[in-house]
Design an enzyme around this catalytic site. Structure first.
Site, PDB file in Angstrom:
ATOM      1  N   ASP A  82      -0.772   8.983  55.725  1.00  6.99           N
ATOM      2  CA  ASP A  82      -1.881   9.729  54.949  1.00  6.99           C
ATOM      3  C   ASP A  82      -3.249   8.360  56.183  1.00  6.99           C
ATOM      4  O   ASP A  82      -3.619   8.315  56.816  1.00  6.99           O
ATOM      5  CB  ASP A  82      -2.778  10.199  54.316  1.00  6.99           C
ATOM      6  CG  ASP A  82      -2.706   9.604  52.859  1.00  6.99           C
ATOM      7  OD1 ASP A  82      -1.565   8.303  53.176  1.00  6.99           O
ATOM      8  OD2 ASP A  82      -3.145  10.222  51.653  1.00  6.99           O
ATOM      9  N   ASP A  96       2.593  11.871  67.993  1.00  4.72           N
ATOM     10  CA  ASP A  96       2.017  12.236  69.159  1.00  4.72           C
ATOM     11  C   ASP A  96       0.130  11.875  68.689  1.00  4.72           C
ATOM     12  O   ASP A  96      -0.271  11.159  70.052  1.00  4.72           O
ATOM     13  CB  ASP A  96       1.553  13.815  68.570  1.00  4.72           C
ATOM     14  CG  ASP A  96       3.097  14.795  69.465  1.00  4.72           C
ATOM     15  OD1 ASP A  96       3.836  13.967  69.775  1.00  4.72           O
ATOM     16  OD2 ASP A  96       2.386  15.850  69.487  1.00  4.72           O
ATOM     17  N   ASP A 118       7.231  12.753  63.803  1.00  2.00           N
ATOM     18  CA  ASP A 118       6.888  13.721  64.496  1.00  2.00           C
ATOM     19  C   ASP A 118       5.219  13.508  64.919  1.00  2.00           C
ATOM     20  O   ASP A 118       5.294  13.172  66.220  1.00  2.00           O
ATOM     21  CB  ASP A 118       7.594  14.841  64.424  1.00  2.00           C
ATOM     22  CG  ASP A 118       7.541  15.814  64.988  1.00  2.00           C
ATOM     23  OD1 ASP A 118       7.099  15.904  66.645  1.00  2.00           O
ATOM     24  OD2 ASP A 118       7.493  17.273  64.889  1.00  2.00           O
ATOM     25  N   LYS A 131       5.412   8.333  51.822  1.00  2.00           N
ATOM     26  CA  LYS A 131       4.300   8.775  50.824  1.00  2.00           C
ATOM     27  C   LYS A 131       4.467   8.659  49.450  1.00  2.00           C
ATOM     28  O   LYS A 131       5.615   9.721  49.300  1.00  2.00           O
ATOM     29  CB  LYS A 131       3.514  10.350  50.961  1.00  2.00           C
ATOM     30  CG  LYS A 131       2.928  11.333  50.608  1.00  2.00           C
ATOM     31  CD  LYS A 131       1.640  10.654  50.856  1.00  2.00           C
ATOM     32  CE  LYS A 131       0.391  11.736  49.560  1.00  2.00           C
ATOM     33  NZ  LYS A 131      -0.893  10.824  50.586  1.00  2.00           N
ATOM     34  N   TYR A 177      13.749  19.136  58.657  1.00  2.21           N
ATOM     35  CA  TYR A 177      13.921  19.388  59.682  1.00  2.21           C
ATOM     36  C   TYR A 177      15.129  20.010  59.427  1.00  2.21           C
ATOM     37  O   TYR A 177      15.576  21.265  60.210  1.00  2.21           O
ATOM     38  CB  TYR A 177      13.474  19.010  60.718  1.00  2.21           C
ATOM     39  CG  TYR A 177      12.306  18.165  61.074  1.00  2.21           C
ATOM     40  CD1 TYR A 177      11.082  18.231  60.499  1.00  2.21           C
ATOM     41  CD2 TYR A 177      11.744  18.054  62.864  1.00  2.21           C
ATOM     42  CE1 TYR A 177       9.734  18.373  60.866  1.00  2.21           C
ATOM     43  CE2 TYR A 177      10.361  18.368  62.903  1.00  2.21           C
ATOM     44  CZ  TYR A 177       9.431  17.994  61.640  1.00  2.21           C
ATOM     45  OH  TYR A 177       7.904  17.871  62.053  1.00  2.21           O
TER      46      TYR A 177
END
Ligand code: IPM
Ligand code: MG
Length: 369
Positions: A227, A255, A251, A195, A146
């Site tokens: 994942d 959620d 992020d 990852k 970001y």
């Protein structure tokens, strides 16, 4: 004490949910003898409409001069709002990212907790819910994708977009330490999410987290690929205590975690730097589809105000009082639409209320100790 709170009402449901959090702060002030002096700070779409940019230097200075900042939400419908026809750096979200960076708010705490009373709203099977779950997502907030360099250009006639993902060891170390510190006060387990089977930044992340873990022998530390983590969150959320992760993974996972707690309308968050200062906001967005309808859930914002009292002002008793009042309103069977039971026959057991009513119900339940 007198506290100076910068308030960013923002866009969409922001002003509605902030109004309820302010009512709660006023009540806490009256009961415990504090004053919370609120000063509105313009950020997001409303700032674009007023002055042409999502965040001005004056707004940053206002935030810096506050003891803490309480925020509602910013942004609009990305498909229809004229804000999204502007250059990317002039859109509402750019204001929030700039504010986080300017205030060095690198540690984002997002607690996801299943209220006993909201088991009926949780979309997971009963055997998966069990006794419920309680986790803290610790998201790095000022690095990674970001904040990396980005561009869109035509290369040999082909339009190509590029975003860069960079972390240095210091950025990883400081957030990892925060994660382990928090774990020490909880169930002493850190799941670091990366990852590392693909990304260099994740391999460095894992190495530094391993180093920090050695300084916290009482905390168990495991590594999980992102994942797999997305899957484990719905398969067995009870296994998590602190989830420590980089900006974009955090992020997305936060959620997801909020949904397994029943609703994103319940999830508060704190963004902290190295001082007592923090920016407190619900984890959810501006929900333009329901803005102005008076049905948004104000609880995440009210709980964010509680986090502000706890982390920035050291007002633990007062924060406890807010959290207890929220719990009591739920126990008394009041629900906003997003946390209504899923099954038809259970709906008649609760009372559906709007944003303002929920705020009032919580205010009423903050009593003198
Ligand atoms: C959040 C939001 C923001 C983010 C957006 C609005 C820039 O999704 O706080 O999770 O991605 O950090
Ligand atoms: Mg988000």
């Amino acid at each position: 004490m007198n506290y100076h709170v910068g308030v960013i009402s923002g866009d969409g449901i922001g002003p509605e949910i902030i109004a309820e959090a302010k009512k709660v702060l006023d009540r806490i002030g009256a009961v415990y003898g504090h004053t919370f002096e609120c000063e509105e700070i313009l950020m997001g779409g409303c700032s674009i409409d007023a002055v042409g940019v999502p965040l001005t230097e004056a707004a940053i200075a206002q935030a810096k001069a506050s003891d803490a900042v309480l925020m509602g939400s910013i942004g609009g419908n990305t498909a229809t709002s004229p804000w999204y026809r502007l250059e990317p750096q002039l859109r509402p979200e750019a204001g929030l990212l700039k504010l986080r960076k300017s205030l060095n708010l690198f540690a984002n705490l997002r607690p996801a907790y299943l209220y006993e009373e909201l088991k009926e709203a949780c979309p997971l099977r009963e055997d998966i819910i069990g006794d419920g779950f309680d986790m803290m997502i610790m998201r790095e907030l000022t690095g990674g994708l970001y904040f990396g360099a980005r561009k869109t250009e035509e290369i040999d006639g082909v339009v190509t977009a590029e975003d860069t993902l960079t972390y240095n060891e210091n950025e990883i170390r400081r957030i990892a330490k925060r994660g382990f510190d928090i774990a020490m006060k909880r169930r002493r387990k850190v799941t670091s999410v990366d990852k590392a089977n693909v990304l260099d930044s994740s391999r460095l992340w894992r190495k530094i987290v391993e180093e920090v873990a050695k300084e916290y022998p009482e905390v168990s530390c495991e590594h999980m690929l992102v994942d797999n983590c997305a899957m484990q969150l719905v398969k067995d959320p009870k296994q998590f205590d602190v989830i420590l992760t980089e900006n974009m993974f955090g992020d997305i996972l936060s959620d997801e975690a909020s949904m397994v707690t029943g609703s994103i309308g319940m999830l508060s968050s704190a963004s902290l730097n190295d001082t007592k200062f923090g920016l407190y906001e619900p984890s959810g967005g501006s929900a333009p589809d329901i803005a102005g309808k008076g049905i948004a859930n104000p609880i995440a914002t009210i709980l964010s105000a509680a986090m502000m009292l706890r982390y920035s002002f050291d007002l633990d008793k007062e924060a406890d009082a807010i959290e207890a009042a929220v719990k009591q309103a739920l126990q008394d069977n009041y629900r906003t639409i997003d946390i209504m039971p899923q099954e038809e026959e259970k709906k008649s057991l609760v009372t559906q209320v709007g944003t303002k009513e929920m705020g009032d119900l919580i205010v009423e339940r903050i009593q003198k100790p």
